[in-house]
Design an enzyme around this catalytic site. Sequence first.
Site, PDB file in Angstrom:
ATOM      1  N   LYS A  12      -1.272  -2.262   0.785  1.00 62.91           N
ATOM      2  CA  LYS A  12      -0.914  -2.722  -0.610  1.00 62.91           C
ATOM      3  C   LYS A  12      -1.954  -2.608  -1.524  1.00 62.91           C
ATOM      4  O   LYS A  12      -1.515  -2.522  -2.955  1.00 62.91           O
ATOM      5  CB  LYS A  12      -0.067  -4.138  -0.399  1.00 62.91           C
ATOM      6  N   ASP A  13      -3.215  -2.646  -0.957  1.00 56.62           N
ATOM      7  CA  ASP A  13      -4.466  -2.673  -1.955  1.00 56.62           C
ATOM      8  C   ASP A  13      -4.471  -1.237  -2.547  1.00 56.62           C
ATOM      9  O   ASP A  13      -4.347  -0.212  -1.807  1.00 56.62           O
ATOM     10  CB  ASP A  13      -5.642  -2.935  -1.132  1.00 56.62           C
ATOM     11  N   PRO A  14      -4.888  -1.109  -3.774  1.00 60.02           N
ATOM     12  CA  PRO A  14      -5.129   0.315  -4.474  1.00 60.02           C
ATOM     13  C   PRO A  14      -6.406   0.857  -3.591  1.00 60.02           C
ATOM     14  O   PRO A  14      -7.328   0.032  -3.123  1.00 60.02           O
ATOM     15  CB  PRO A  14      -5.565  -0.053  -5.756  1.00 60.02           C
ATOM     16  N   MET A  15      -6.529   2.088  -3.615  1.00 62.05           N
ATOM     17  CA  MET A  15      -7.506   2.603  -2.959  1.00 62.05           C
ATOM     18  C   MET A  15      -8.721   2.897  -3.890  1.00 62.05           C
ATOM     19  O   MET A  15      -8.692   2.828  -5.135  1.00 62.05           O
ATOM     20  CB  MET A  15      -7.234   4.140  -2.368  1.00 62.05           C
TER      21      MET A  15
END
Length: 74
Positions: A12-15
């Site tokens: 769910k973390d942005p790259m």
Amino acid sequence: MEWRHKPPSERKDPMPVVTVLQGPRTPELKRELVQRVTDAFVDSLGVPAESVQVWIQETPPESWAVGGTLTADK
């Protein structure tokens, strides 16, 4: 392949996206820079290398100035 964390498709973390603004460099120097920046994100954030994007924007010396002087004129 073993993941230390979930694969990017399950995260769910942005790259991480890194933009490097610099003057022209050789492909060899850019390869090393990209690898070291990627390694820094892997080591510090624990993200998989495949999730790190590095964008290099190169500006020629005649299109950039420092202290009121084009870097091409230094």
